[in-house]
Structure formats: structure tokens, C-alpha cells
Design an enzyme around this catalytic site. Sequence first.
Site, PDB file in Angstrom:
ATOM      1  N   GLU A   1      -3.036  -9.160   3.008  1.00 12.32           N
ATOM      2  CA  GLU A   1      -3.336  -9.602   4.372  1.00 12.32           C
ATOM      3  C   GLU A   1      -4.801  -9.444   4.744  1.00 12.32           C
ATOM      4  OE1 GLU A   1      -3.865  -5.414   4.837  1.00 12.32           O
ATOM      5  OE2 GLU A   1      -2.397  -6.553   3.683  1.00 12.32           O
TER       6      GLU A   1
ATOM      7  N   HIS B   1      -3.939  -5.228  -0.725  1.00 17.47           N
ATOM      8  CA  HIS B   1      -3.740  -5.741   0.636  1.00 17.47           C
ATOM      9  C   HIS B   1      -3.848  -7.269   0.678  1.00 17.47           C
ATOM     10  CE1 HIS B   1      -3.642  -1.993   3.030  1.00 17.47           C
ATOM     11  NE2 HIS B   1      -4.261  -1.511   1.977  1.00 17.47           N
TER      12      HIS B   1
ATOM     13  N   CYS C   1       0.818  -1.204   0.000  1.00 18.16           N
ATOM     14  CA  CYS C   1       0.000   0.000   0.000  1.00 18.16           C
ATOM     15  C   CYS C   1       0.862   1.269   0.000  1.00 18.16           C
ATOM     16  CB  CYS C   1      -0.975  -0.036   1.184  1.00 18.16           C
ATOM     17  SG  CYS C   1      -2.225   1.257   1.169  1.00 18.16           S
TER      18      CYS C   1
END
Length: 364
Positions: free
Chosen positions: A343, A341, A257
Amino acid sequence: MRRDPALLALEDGRVFRGTAAGARGTAFGEVVFNTAMAGYQETLTDPSYRGQIVVMTASHVGNYGLAKDDAESDRIQVSGFCARAFSDRFSNPRGEEALLPALGRAGVVAIDGVDTRALVRHLRSLGAMRGAVSTEHASEAEAAALVAAIREQPRMEGAALGLSAGTAEAYRFGEPGGPRVAVLDYGVKRNILRKLAARGLSGTVFPAAATAGEVAAAGPWDGFFLSNGPGDPAALPACVGTIRDLLATGRPLFGICLGHQLLGLALGARTFKLKFGHRGVNHPVRDVATGAVSITSQNHGFAVDLATLPDGLALTHVNLNDGTCEGFRLEGRPVFAVQYHPESAPGPHDSDALFAEFASSLGR
């Protein structure tokens, strides 16, 4: 339960009226929208949303309550919150409290009863813009005064929010014994640290303003990680300088990011502001090498300019919606980053392998 009137106003003079939720008062921020059907707690507690009023496109928000294990930080981060309808109660065996009391306790001004379809279409057409959500400006004259105040607010361009969104003091994560990683925290999400620890990695999370010398003094390190975060990457020249110094060590480095954007700047690329950003959990991204398409979770308003990638920096991932850069790697080095992202929770797990790749580069 009857609630007071409220409004959401934009810098272009458009006003959307609804009912008050959460705290009472007035909150300013950049108005953006998120298209996820679920994950509102992760959105609320994601430090990357600092300085923003988030509009959820899902018609009902709050249905399953809040659970402390789902929080991505220690508090609600958004400046304001908007939905078509907030649930007064929830149904979920994991739920620990309802959404509206938590918003009120956190001091977050929120509004529902808004025509969010009209609002999102407006933002898609004209772009994310400065705005405010308020319970204090009911009349037409008060609304006009609020619009004037909005136009005096700082823009997201030039906002160095990544310096304050993360930790103020260094702290450790993971179980010692495996490869050691230094994390530069511009607003790191808890699940990123969980994913690193799950791969057998441990280390220290440093404040965003930490210098390369301060990081090195706490070493030695097997690798470095650059976190997500809010604001304009171009407003963080000192952080870019630190990353250049870390690159000079020759150690593996992984960014997500804002970390992706800062690494791009450190390697000679440029960044730019997207019209309305990418925020949701269903963005298709193509792996340039394999052609495989992953469904990804995203939250960013800036991007690395694909046309400015210098020689030696290879494009690895492309957004299929608008063709923007979603990832790159430094050729011949274990240095890589992605804009999305991997995660994210909730969200697709298509990109978990990136954490395995980073761990492998560290000898794990």
C-alpha cells in the site's frame, strides 16, 4: 538561524554530535535507518515506527514540507528523528507547513548536522541498537551519563507495542454495500484502509486486543485483515490466539507486515529479529511462483523464520537482498500475507494486485 547543540548516543558508547531540531529534551528508542529518498512524512506518521529513533540516509529532509493528506496516522509516531540536514523552508504547491515546527509541536526531539553516513555504517555493522537523542547532555560527563541511561532502557525484543499503536475504539471504514472485512489494528496505516475501500470493501477496524468473540459479535464478516504495527510479534500471544480463532472460521484472511508475522506464528512458524531491519522503498522481492521481481517499500525489524514454515504453508515471496521470507500462503485456502508494504505511498506500486487478490477472494 542558529540552533542549539544536540547529540545522538548509542548503547555501545558511540556519540554523534549535531544541532537541535524539533522539540527540546531527551528521547529514547531503538535507533534504525531508512534509505528512502522521499516519504519522510509517511515515515514520521507510520505507527510501525513507534518506539524508534529514525535516521534518514537522504542528505536533505523537509524540502517539500508536510501535507495532511500524506499522513499515515493522526500524529507523528517516531520517538526521535535524525538527518544530515533538515530544511528550514520548503517548496511544494501541496505543502502546508514546514517540517521543523511540526516536529516541535509534536514534542519530537530531532537532530541534524550529523554524519549520517558514519552512523548508518555503524548500525549496519553492529545492528540496530538502543539509543537516545538529546539537547540536554552537552558535556562529555553528561553524554556518558546518557549512555548509562540508554543501557537501562527496554529492548525491542519482548516489546508489545502493537497493543497500543492502533485504535482504542472500533470504527467503520469504507462505503457499505460490498464485502465486509474486519481489520485487526496493530497500527494500521491510513493508505491500507484506502486501498481496501478502493476495492469496494468496507467494515470495521478493531483494537488489537479485540477477541475473536468480540469481532464475531459485530459480524457477519466476509474476511479478515491483519495490519502492520510496531514491536515484537512474539510478545503478542493473545493476538496470535485470536488469529487462530479467526482462521477456524474458514474465511479469507490477508496480513501485512506485523500481520504477516502474527499469522506466521498462528500457523506454527517462528519469528526472529533482523540485525538492522529493512526500511526503505527500493527492496527487491521475488515472486516464487512467477519469478517476477517487485520493488517494494519495507519497514520491519522482525521476520518470519523461513526454516520454520510448517507443512501446508507455502513460501510465496523472497527478499533478494538477504533471502528472508517476504510472503506465504496457506495451501488450499484464501489465506496469505506479505512482509512488505504493497500500500506504500510514496513508493512503488508493483504489488497493488495483492489487494485485488484479497477482494477477489471475497467475491468482489
